[in-house]
Motif scaffolding. Structure first.
Motif, PDB file in Angstrom:
ATOM      1  N   THR A   1       1.008  -1.268  -0.038  1.00  0.00           N
ATOM      2  CA  THR A   1       0.291   0.295   0.001  1.00  0.00           C
ATOM      3  C   THR A   1       0.679   1.070   0.045  1.00  0.00           C
ATOM      4  O   THR A   1       1.972   1.711   0.861  1.00  0.00           O
ATOM      5  CB  THR A   1      -1.082   0.297   0.868  1.00  0.00           C
ATOM      6  N   ASP A   2       0.148   2.649  -0.811  1.00  0.00           N
ATOM      7  CA  ASP A   2       1.254   3.491  -0.979  1.00  0.00           C
ATOM      8  C   ASP A   2       0.644   4.674  -0.063  1.00  0.00           C
ATOM      9  O   ASP A   2      -0.475   4.517   0.177  1.00  0.00           O
ATOM     10  CB  ASP A   2       1.315   4.054  -2.065  1.00  0.00           C
ATOM     11  N   LEU A   3       1.379   4.405   1.311  1.00  0.00           N
ATOM     12  CA  LEU A   3       0.927   6.148   1.868  1.00  0.00           C
ATOM     13  C   LEU A   3       1.368   7.887   1.172  1.00  0.00           C
ATOM     14  O   LEU A   3       2.874   7.415   1.755  1.00  0.00           O
ATOM     15  CB  LEU A   3       1.537   5.631   3.569  1.00  0.00           C
ATOM     16  N   PHE A   4       0.871   8.312   1.199  1.00  0.00           N
ATOM     17  CA  PHE A   4       1.820   9.634   0.294  1.00  0.00           C
ATOM     18  C   PHE A   4       1.490  10.603   1.412  1.00  0.00           C
ATOM     19  O   PHE A   4       0.773  11.047   2.073  1.00  0.00           O
ATOM     20  CB  PHE A   4       0.875  10.024  -0.790  1.00  0.00           C
ATOM     21  N   ALA A   5       2.871  11.708   1.480  1.00  0.00           N
ATOM     22  CA  ALA A   5       3.110  11.802   2.878  1.00  0.00           C
ATOM     23  C   ALA A   5       3.961  12.949   1.894  1.00  0.00           C
ATOM     24  O   ALA A   5       4.428  13.125   1.041  1.00  0.00           O
ATOM     25  CB  ALA A   5       3.235  11.430   4.188  1.00  0.00           C
ATOM     26  N   GLY A   6       4.405  13.946   2.865  1.00  0.00           N
ATOM     27  CA  GLY A   6       5.701  14.933   2.338  1.00  0.00           C
ATOM     28  C   GLY A   6       7.163  14.178   2.459  1.00  0.00           C
ATOM     29  O   GLY A   6       6.648  13.429   3.304  1.00  0.00           O
TER      30      GLY A   6
END
Length: 357
Positions: free
Chosen positions: A232-237
């Protein structure tokens, strides 16, 4: 100088004497009372997992007391066997009990034993079976928790009690380097933490950070050849802390052409947690280190898809995957349900803390 043959005879005599001493000691040990061990029924052990953990540890310590084998080594073998049974429930079926060590009839009774259901300790030993009587009732029962654990401990004693002896004994029993590594890792975890702690989890990103994620497991990927997305890809800065979702041992740390800077952690349930595309690692972490749930292990980045140091071929995000070990191979499964569960549990805990703080 003592001849080599004499040395071997001395070692053999020492082992025999140690085995006899252990057997005699066990025969005088008072078996666990029924009230100490919760009833175990198929499909459900108890409504209180802590009761199971406590009762198992009593068994481990009972065997440890008379064999001087550290309880956490016995616990590690039992836990590894439990993960194998979960992966192969049909092949390793046994009556419900607290422990999970499974010795098939040829191993328990002896390959050449005409009675593969033999419970006589004497005839089992004649046919070189591993089954032993640990309770002093003159029966070697492959479904008795104490008998099974003592039989495994007796196998370990044959090789000695040092850490290296332990590793050799594991290899001789499993003939699988993967099994030896897993049990070493589990032993390290049991030595440092309580069993109830080891099943706690945390969400991989701080809840007060800005992030988004959805189920992306199984979607197609083209870079490096067609393959499915195993996580699972968790997008964050950039630079958002990445936390370990579990208690575990760092099994892998470094660069991978696909995952960039990545780290892999093995937990007590034999799940491999994979964190990829990191910007960097938390300082001081090394392969073999023990980590706790919620501990910072790295930082969100966009590394990967190229030679070491490649960055920026995609938006910054954490790729998180979980792999299950079957004993010989590993395969991935969708981590999204667990991520959602851990996120909600952590939010609930924080809300409860604020309300009662």
């Amino acid at each position: 100088m003592i001849p080599l043959r004499t040395n071997k005879n001395i070692q053999r005599c020492r082992w025999i004497c140690a085995s006899v001493a252990v057997t005699l000691t066990l025969s005088y040990c008072t078996p666990l009372e029924a009230s100490e061990v919760p009833k175990v029924s198929k499909g459900s052990q108890t409504s209180q997992p802590e009761d199971v953990y406590t009762s198992r540890k009593l068994l481990y310590e009972k065997i440890s007391t008379v064999t001087q084998i550290p309880w956490y080594r016995i616990a590690a073998i039992d836990q590894y066997e439990r993960t194998l049974t979960k992966a192969h429930p049909t092949d390793r079926a046994h009556l419900p009990r607290l422990t999970a060590v499974f010795m098939p009839p040829p191993t328990w009774s002896g390959v050449l034993n005409p009675d593969q259901l033999d419970t006589n300790p004497l005839s089992i030993s004649i046919f070189a079976g591993l089954g032993r009587d640990g309770t002093g009732d003159k029966v070697a029962d492959a479904n008795n928790d104490i008998d099974v654990l003592y039989s495994m401990a007796n196998h370990l004693l044959h090789y000695g009690q040092s850490k290296n002896d332990f590793n050799i004994a594991l290899w001789e029993y499993y003939n699988n380097s993967r099994a030896v590594q897993r049990i070493q890792q589990f032993s390290k975890l049991y030595e440092k933490f309580t069993p109830s702690d080891l099943n706690r989890h945390a969400f991989p990103l701080p809840l007060n950070s800005v992030y988004s994620y959805r189920s992306t497991w199984g979607t197609g990927r083209n870079w490096g050849g067609f393959r499915i997305h195993e996580g699972t890809d968790l997008f964050a800065g950039y630079g958002v802390p990445v936390r370990s979702t579990s208690y575990g041992v760092i099994e892998m740390k470094g660069w991978n052409a696909f995952g960039g800077w990545r780290i892999g952690i093995r937990d007590i349930n034999n799940h491999y947690h994979y964190y990829a595309h990191l910007m960097g690692f938390e300082k001081g972490l090394q392969t073999g280190d023990v980590v706790t749930a919620g501990q910072v292990i790295g930082y969100v980045g966009s590394s990967g898809y190229g030679k070491p140091g490649t960055q920026g071929k995609f938006p910054p995000h954490l790729h998180y995957g979980i792999y299950r070990d079957s004993g010989l191979v590993e395969w991935s499964f969708d981590p999204y349900p667990q991520l959602h569960q851990w996120e909600q549990a952590e939010r609930k805990a924080l809300k409860h803390a604020r309300t009662n703080g």
